[in-house]
Every structure is written in structure tokens, then in C-alpha cells.
Design a protein around this motif. Structure first.
Motif, PDB file in Angstrom:
ATOM      1  N   UNK A  80      -7.760   8.862  -1.510  1.00  0.00           N
ATOM      2  CA  UNK A  80      -7.215   9.743  -2.539  1.00  0.00           C
ATOM      3  C   UNK A  80      -7.777   9.491  -3.930  1.00  0.00           C
ATOM      4  N   UNK A  81      -8.693   8.518  -4.063  1.00  0.00           N
ATOM      5  CA  UNK A  81      -9.340   8.258  -5.336  1.00  0.00           C
ATOM      6  C   UNK A  81      -8.502   7.484  -6.346  1.00  0.00           C
ATOM      7  N   UNK A  82      -7.438   6.832  -5.886  1.00  0.00           N
ATOM      8  CA  UNK A  82      -6.550   6.126  -6.812  1.00  0.00           C
ATOM      9  C   UNK A  82      -6.875   4.638  -6.948  1.00  0.00           C
ATOM     10  N   UNK A  83      -7.552   4.072  -5.966  1.00  0.00           N
ATOM     11  CA  UNK A  83      -8.000   2.677  -6.040  1.00  0.00           C
ATOM     12  C   UNK A  83      -9.422   2.595  -5.515  1.00  0.00           C
ATOM     13  N   UNK A  84     -10.061   1.475  -5.809  1.00  0.00           N
ATOM     14  CA  UNK A  84     -11.383   1.225  -5.238  1.00  0.00           C
ATOM     15  C   UNK A  84     -11.504  -0.263  -4.929  1.00  0.00           C
ATOM     16  N   UNK A  96     -11.929  -7.242  -4.082  1.00  0.00           N
ATOM     17  CA  UNK A  96     -10.734  -7.063  -4.904  1.00  0.00           C
ATOM     18  C   UNK A  96     -10.405  -5.569  -4.983  1.00  0.00           C
ATOM     19  N   UNK A  97      -9.168  -5.286  -5.328  1.00  0.00           N
ATOM     20  CA  UNK A  97      -8.688  -3.900  -5.397  1.00  0.00           C
ATOM     21  C   UNK A  97      -8.327  -3.588  -6.842  1.00  0.00           C
ATOM     22  N   UNK A  98      -8.889  -2.492  -7.355  1.00  0.00           N
ATOM     23  CA  UNK A  98      -8.561  -2.101  -8.726  1.00  0.00           C
ATOM     24  C   UNK A  98      -8.191  -0.631  -8.794  1.00  0.00           C
ATOM     25  N   UNK A  99      -7.402  -0.305  -9.797  1.00  0.00           N
ATOM     26  CA  UNK A  99      -7.020   1.085 -10.042  1.00  0.00           C
ATOM     27  C   UNK A  99      -8.200   1.856 -10.615  1.00  0.00           C
TER      28      UNK A  99
END
Length: 157
Positions: A80-84, A96-99
Motif C-alpha cells: 500500500x506504499x505506507x512503509x518500506x 529495517x522498516x520505515x514509514x
């Protein structure tokens, strides 16, 4: 002094209130058309409180779920393009996970949905009753430390 019957009643009331809060928050989320589940919303809010992008294992610990559950949530939010997913700058084997920018916008919408839900839930209470409830909730939340509890909002992951 409380009795077993009054404790049972309080426990039931707390569970009913929790279910009501979840239903109302879910409705407010759906009305905003964010396209996220309540579990995804919780992950987004958690990411927003992290000083640095966390590892999946950090998120799993913070959310008190198994790592596989975090993977599923991140997959959906990434689609959905909210995190990468981003490589750790010091160890490229670590992800790692970022907004994303859309993720930050979604967090703002989530906050507004929570405020709207809280206003709806608290509407029957007077200002004095709200202050009393706030004090009681603080006593319940802060009263006994939980085992394995991760950092709270505003603290690093």
C-alpha cells in the motif's frame, strides 16, 4: 472492599468497553478510507514512535506478536506504499522498516480517527467525570508493570 462478584462485573465491563472502543475505532478508520486494518494501524503508530527504523524482530517484540505476524503486516503496508524495507546502514544483512511519506500521512489520519472515536466514546461524560476516569485509567495502566512490555509511546523502539 471489592467482592469476587464486583471484580467479575468490573472485568466484564472493561472487556465490553474494550470491544466497543475497537468497534468504534474500526468504523472511524473505515470512514477515512485509509485501507488499513486495525493491526496495521497499530504497527504504523508504533513506527511513528520509533527514533530510528526498527528491525522486524524489534517490531514483533514491541507489538507482542510473533515475527511472522509482523512480516504479514509489513507486506500489506509495503504494498500500500505506507512503509518500506531499508537495509541497515551498518549491517546490510539487517532490514529495517520505515514509514514512507504516505505512511506519515496515514499516521496523521489514524490519530484523527482515534481522537474522533475517543470523543464519541467519552461524549456522555461530564468534564469532571472525564478527569476522574483519566486518573483511574492512569492508576490502572501505571499501577503494575507487565513482564516483557516494550517501550511505550514516545520512547525509542
Amino acid at each position: 472492599m471489592t467482592t469476587p462478584d464486583s471484580d467479575d462485573l468490573l472485568a466484564e465491563q472493561l472487556l465490553r468497553l474494550t470491544r466497543r472502543v475497537h468497534r468504534i475505532q474500526k468504523r472511524h478508520l473505515e470512514q477515512r478510507g485509509l485501507g488499513v486494518t486495525p493491526a496495521q494501524a497499530r504497527l504504523l503508530r508504533t513506527l511513528a514512535h520509533c527514533d530510528t527504523p526498527p528491525r522486524m524482530a524489534d517490531l514483533a517484540q514491541r507489538l507482542e506478536v510473533v515475527p511472522r505476524a509482523v512480516t504479514t503486516l509489513v507486506d500489506g503496508l509495503e504494498t500500500g506504499g505506507k512503509v518500506r524495507r531499508v537495509p541497515d546502514p551498518t549491517n546490510r544483512r539487517v532490514i529495517r522498516i520505515e514509514l514512507t511519506d504516505d505512511g506519515h500521512k496515514a499516521v496523521q489520519q489514524l490519530w484523527r480517527a482515534r481522537v474522533s472515536a475517543a470523543e464519541e466514546i467519552l461524549d456522555p461524560l461530564t468534564t469532571v467525570e472525564r478527569a476522574v476516569l483519566s486518573g483511574l485509567l492512569d492508576a490502572l495502566v501505571d499501577g503494575a508493570p507487565e513482564q516483557g512490555r516494550g517501550p511505550g509511546p514516545g520512547r525509542a523502539c
